[in-house]
Design an enzyme around this catalytic site. Structure first.
Site, PDB file in Angstrom:
ATOM      1  N   CYS A   1       5.436  -6.014   1.773  1.00 49.76           N
ATOM      2  CA  CYS A   1       5.775  -4.582   1.798  1.00 49.76           C
ATOM      3  C   CYS A   1       5.033  -3.857   2.922  1.00 49.76           C
ATOM      4  O   CYS A   1       5.348  -4.049   4.068  1.00 49.76           O
ATOM      5  CB  CYS A   1       5.524  -3.943   0.435  1.00 49.76           C
ATOM      6  SG  CYS A   1       6.802  -4.404  -0.754  1.00 49.76           S
ATOM      7  N   TYR A   2       4.012  -3.044   2.596  1.00 49.51           N
ATOM      8  CA  TYR A   2       3.274  -2.356   3.653  1.00 49.51           C
ATOM      9  C   TYR A   2       2.734  -3.356   4.666  1.00 49.51           C
ATOM     10  O   TYR A   2       2.746  -3.106   5.876  1.00 49.51           O
ATOM     11  CB  TYR A   2       2.120  -1.553   3.040  1.00 49.51           C
ATOM     12  CG  TYR A   2       1.290  -0.801   4.060  1.00 49.51           C
ATOM     13  CD1 TYR A   2       1.626   0.489   4.431  1.00 49.51           C
ATOM     14  CD2 TYR A   2       0.167  -1.391   4.653  1.00 49.51           C
ATOM     15  CE1 TYR A   2       0.870   1.187   5.377  1.00 49.51           C
ATOM     16  CE2 TYR A   2      -0.591  -0.714   5.594  1.00 49.51           C
ATOM     17  CZ  TYR A   2      -0.239   0.575   5.957  1.00 49.51           C
ATOM     18  OH  TYR A   2      -0.980   1.253   6.899  1.00 49.51           O
TER      19      TYR A   2
ATOM     20  N   LYS B   1      -7.015 -11.254 -17.534  1.00 50.02           N
ATOM     21  CA  LYS B   1      -7.271 -11.643 -18.920  1.00 50.02           C
ATOM     22  C   LYS B   1      -6.931 -13.105 -19.193  1.00 50.02           C
ATOM     23  O   LYS B   1      -7.711 -13.820 -19.841  1.00 50.02           O
ATOM     24  CB  LYS B   1      -6.463 -10.740 -19.871  1.00 50.02           C
ATOM     25  CG  LYS B   1      -6.678 -11.025 -21.352  1.00 50.02           C
ATOM     26  CD  LYS B   1      -8.061 -10.583 -21.816  1.00 50.02           C
ATOM     27  CE  LYS B   1      -8.159  -9.084 -21.884  1.00 50.02           C
ATOM     28  NZ  LYS B   1      -9.445  -8.621 -22.463  1.00 50.02           N
TER      29      LYS B   1
ATOM     30  N   ASP C   1     -13.734 -10.720 -23.313  1.00 53.49           N
ATOM     31  CA  ASP C   1     -14.370 -10.622 -22.003  1.00 53.49           C
ATOM     32  C   ASP C   1     -15.891 -10.717 -22.092  1.00 53.49           C
ATOM     33  O   ASP C   1     -16.518 -11.513 -21.384  1.00 53.49           O
ATOM     34  CB  ASP C   1     -13.962  -9.316 -21.312  1.00 53.49           C
ATOM     35  CG  ASP C   1     -12.457  -9.138 -21.251  1.00 53.49           C
ATOM     36  OD1 ASP C   1     -11.758 -10.170 -21.174  1.00 53.49           O
ATOM     37  OD2 ASP C   1     -11.982  -7.996 -21.290  1.00 53.49           O
TER      38      ASP C   1
ATOM     39  N   GLU D   1       4.671 -11.372  -5.897  1.00 53.76           N
ATOM     40  CA  GLU D   1       3.591 -11.619  -6.855  1.00 53.76           C
ATOM     41  C   GLU D   1       3.911 -11.143  -8.279  1.00 53.76           C
ATOM     42  O   GLU D   1       3.258 -11.563  -9.234  1.00 53.76           O
ATOM     43  CB  GLU D   1       2.288 -10.954  -6.371  1.00 53.76           C
ATOM     44  CG  GLU D   1       2.254  -9.437  -6.429  1.00 53.76           C
ATOM     45  CD  GLU D   1       2.849  -8.761  -5.204  1.00 53.76           C
ATOM     46  OE1 GLU D   1       2.556  -7.576  -4.980  1.00 53.76           O
ATOM     47  OE2 GLU D   1       3.616  -9.424  -4.458  1.00 53.76           O
TER      48      GLU D   1
ATOM     49  N   HIS E   1       8.050  -7.687  -3.573  1.00 55.85           N
ATOM     50  CA  HIS E   1       6.782  -8.162  -4.142  1.00 55.85           C
ATOM     51  C   HIS E   1       6.954  -9.530  -4.799  1.00 55.85           C
ATOM     52  O   HIS E   1       7.369  -9.615  -5.954  1.00 55.85           O
ATOM     53  CB  HIS E   1       6.263  -7.158  -5.174  1.00 55.85           C
ATOM     54  CG  HIS E   1       5.710  -5.906  -4.578  1.00 55.85           C
ATOM     55  ND1 HIS E   1       4.418  -5.804  -4.131  1.00 55.85           N
ATOM     56  CD2 HIS E   1       6.295  -4.707  -4.328  1.00 55.85           C
ATOM     57  CE1 HIS E   1       4.215  -4.588  -3.637  1.00 55.85           C
ATOM     58  NE2 HIS E   1       5.339  -3.903  -3.741  1.00 55.85           N
TER      59      HIS E   1
ATOM     60  N   GLY F   1       0.843  -1.196   0.000  1.00 56.92           N
ATOM     61  CA  GLY F   1       0.000   0.000   0.000  1.00 56.92           C
ATOM     62  C   GLY F   1       0.875   1.241   0.000  1.00 56.92           C
ATOM     63  O   GLY F   1       2.052   1.184   0.364  1.00 56.92           O
TER      64      GLY F   1
END
Length: 507
Positions: free
Chosen positions: A78-79, A363, A223, A167, A165, A51
Site C-alpha cells: 500500500c503506502y 496472542k 500473557d 497480511e 494487504h 500508512g
C-alpha cells in the site's frame, strides 16, 4: 532475517507475525532507520508497511532512495508500494474513489510474487491514493476492475509492490504471496521457530538481569503467566511474582490464580488484597481512559510498596503484548485506548527498568511460547482478561454491587459456553454490565434493572475480529439463566459488531 520498515500503518507488526509464521525471523524498525544500520543488519529482504499519509505531501514518511540500490529485495505494501513508485520516478495521485474492502484481482502468475496463486483471487484493499503510472522499468503484474495497477515489479532488481494487504486474513492467498516473497525472491532458509524465540529470550533475559532482583506484575492471565515462567526459567528465585487482587477479577479468580502459582510453579508468590484501595480511587469515575490510567498508576504503586518489603528490586516484568502497544498509540500509530501496562503508566516509576519479553508477540504466538515453556494447556488457553479487569466491562461508575452483578453474569456465560464445547473455538467471550436500565416484568411485577451485553468474537491476532455466531438456543439458555439467577438484571443483548469498527472490549 527480514526487516519491516514501519511507515505508520496499524498492521506493521501483523506483517512481521505473518513472516514469522513462515519460519523466517523478522523485526520491525522505524522508517527513519539509517542506511548504515540496515547495511549492518544485512537482511535477506525488506518490507515497507502501509500508512495513513500521502507520499506526495510535505513531511510524509520516507526513506533514503539509495535503499533500492543495495541489492536487497523489497516488497512495498500500500503506502510502501506508492512510496517506492514515487521515489523511483513514477506518479502517485489521489484516487477518484477510495477503495476499501474485499476486491477480486487478476494476477500474472509469471511473477515470482504470484507463483501458484489463483489467477483470480480475493484481496483486501484500503487506500485513498493510487499509482497512476509505475516508475521506469516496472511492469504491472496484478489489476482489478477499479484498480488497474494493483501490483508492480521490477524483477531484475527484486523490487515488488502491492496495493492491497496480503497480511490480513481477508486476502485469501496473502500468506502464499508473502511466502513467495520470502522464499522465491529473498531465498530465505526458513529455520526460525517459536522454540528458538523462547530460548533466545531466556538467554537475553539471563544476561540482562544478571544477579539482580526482579518483580513480575502477575495478573494470572495468559500473557503475564507466560512472562513470569519465562523470567523464572532465566533467573529462578531472583523473581518474585506479585499478584494484585484489585477486586475487579472474575468470580473466584483470585483463589484460582493463587492455587495455580503456589502448587504448579516453583516461584516466590505474593498475593496483595487491595480491593478497597482500588475501589476508593475509582469512586465516581466513569470515563474509560481515566479508569485505565488510575488502575495503571495504582498497580505500579502497589508493586513499588511490595518491592520495598523485598529489598532492592531493579526490574519490573510485565506481560505486555503487541496489540496492547499498538492500541495505546506508541510509535507512529493512532491512539485507540490506553492499556494499563503501556499508555497508562505514571510519569514516575520506581524501578531501574521495565522488562516486557512478550512485547513483540501476538496472542496466538504467546500461547505457542507458553506451550514451549511447559505451561499447562488449561492456563495457556485461558480466556484473555484485561489488566484493568471488570472496571472496563462496567460502563459508567464502579460500585461493589455492580462488580458482583457482572461477576455472576459473566460466570454463567462462560460456564454455558464451555458446556456447549465452544470455549476453544471462540477467540474471546465475556459479559459487559451496561449503564442502561430498562423496564421489565418479573413475577407479575414491574422491574427497572440493568442490561447485560454479551460479547464473543473469533480472531487469531486480536487486531481484527468478527462476532461469533453462537447458536440461538445456547444464547437463549444463557440469557434465561442470567435473568433468573442474577439479581438486578432484566435484559440481555448480544453484540454483533466486528473489529473494526469496534474494539473487542467495550472500553
Amino acid at each position: 532475517m527480514v526487516i519491516v520498515l514501519d511507515f505508520g500503518g496499524q498492521y506493521n507488526q501483523l506483517i512481521a507475525r505473518r513472516v514469522r509464521e513462515c519460519n523466517v525471523y523478522c523485526e520491525v524498525l522505524p522508517y527513519y532507520t539509517s542506511l548504515d544500520r540496515i547495511k549492518e543488519i544485512a537482511p535477506k529482504g525488506i518490507i515497507f508497511t502501509g500508512g495513513p499519509a500521502s507520499v506526495y505531501e510535505p513531511g510524509a514518511p520516507s526513506c533514503d532512495p539509495e535503499l533500492f540500490s543495495l541489492g536487497i529485495p523489497i516488497l512495498g505494501i500500500c503506502y510502501g508500494c506508492q512510496l517506492m513508485t514515487y521515489l523511483l520516478g513514477g506518479k502517485v495521485s489521489k484516487a477518484p474513489l477510495r477503495e476499501y474492502g474485499r476486491t477480486t484481482i487478476n494476477v500474472n502468475n509469471s511473477s515470482k510474487l504470484f507463483y501458484d496463486v489463483s489467477p483470480e483471487t480475493i484481496c483486501w484493499m484500503s487506500h485513498t491514493d493510487y499509482i497512476e503510472s509505475p516508475a521506469a522499468g516496472f511492469t504491472t503484474v496484478a489489476k482489478s476492475d477499479s484498480c488497474p495497477i494493483a501490483a508492480i515489479e521490477e524483477a531484475s532488481r527484486n523490487l515488488y509492490g502491492v496495493q492491497f494487504h496480503p497480511e490480513v486474513v481477508h486476502t485469501q492467498e496473502g500468506t502464499k504471496m508473502l511466502h513467495n516473497f520470502l522464499y522465491e525472491v529473498c531465498e530465505c532458509s526458513g529455520d526460525w521457530r517459536m522454540d528458538s524465540f523462547t530460548e533466545e529470550m531466556i538467554k537475553t533475559l539471563k544476561e540482562k538481569i544478571g544477579d539482580k532482583q526482579v518483580l513480575c506484575a502477575l495478573s494470572g492471565g495468559v500473557d503475564s503467566s507466560v512472562a513470569a515462567v519465562m523470567i523464572s526459567k532465566a533467573v529462578g528465585k531472583q523473581l518474585t511474582c506479585i499478584f494484585v487482587d484489585h477486586g475487579l477479577l472474575r468470580k473466584n479468580e483470585g483463589d484460582e490464580v493463587e492455587e495455580i502459582f503456589t502448587k504448579q510453579f516453583d516461584v516466590n508468590f505474593v498475593r496483595v488484597n487491595a480491593q478497597e484501595r482500588f475501589y476508593k480511587r475509582l469512586t465516581g469515575i466513569s470515563e474509560p481512559e481515566e479508569k485505565r490510567k488510575i488502575i495503571g498508576e495504582e498497580f505500579i504503586r502497589v508493586f513499588e510498596e511490595e518491592a520495598k518489603k523485598i529489598g532492592t528490586v531493579d526490574f519490573l516484568v510485565q506481560g505486555t503484548i503487541y496489540p496492547d502497544v499498538i492500541e495505546s498509540g506508541l510509535g507512529k500509530s493512532a491512539v485507540i485506548k490506553s492499556h494499563h501496562n503501556v499508555g497508562g503508566l505514571p510519569d514516575y516509576v520506581d524501578f531501574k527498568e521495565i522488562i516486557e519479553p512478550l512485547r513483540d508477540l501476538f496472542k496466538d504466538e504467546v500461547r505457542k511460547a507458553g506451550l514451549e515453556l511447559g505451561i499447562p494447556e488449561k492456563l495457556v488457553f485461558r480466556q484473555p482478561f484485561p489488566g484493568p479487569g471488570l472496571a472496563i466491562r462496567i460502563i459508567g461508575d464502579i460500585t461493589p454491587e455492580k462488580i458482583a452483578i457482572l461477576q455472576d453474569a459473566d460466570y454463567i456465560y462462560r460456564e454455558e459456553i464451555a458446556k456447549a464445547g465452544l470455549d476453544r473455538s471462540i477467540g474471546q467471550y465475556f459479559a459487559v454490565l451496561t449503564n442502561l436500565r430498562s423496564v421489565g416484568v418479573m413475577g407479575d411485577e414491574r422491574t427497572y434493572d440493568y442490561t447485560v451485553a454479551l460479547r464473543a468474537v473469533t480472531t487469531t491476532d486480536f487486531m481484527t475480529a468478527e462476532f461469533a455466531e453462537i447458536p440461538w438456543d445456547i444464547l437463549g439458555k444463557i440469557s434465561n439463566r442470567i435473568v433468573n439467577e442474577v439479581k438486578h438484571v432484566n435484559r440481555i443483548c448480544y453484540d454483533i459488531t466486528g473489529k473494526p469498527p469496534a474494539t473487542i472490549e467495550w472500553e
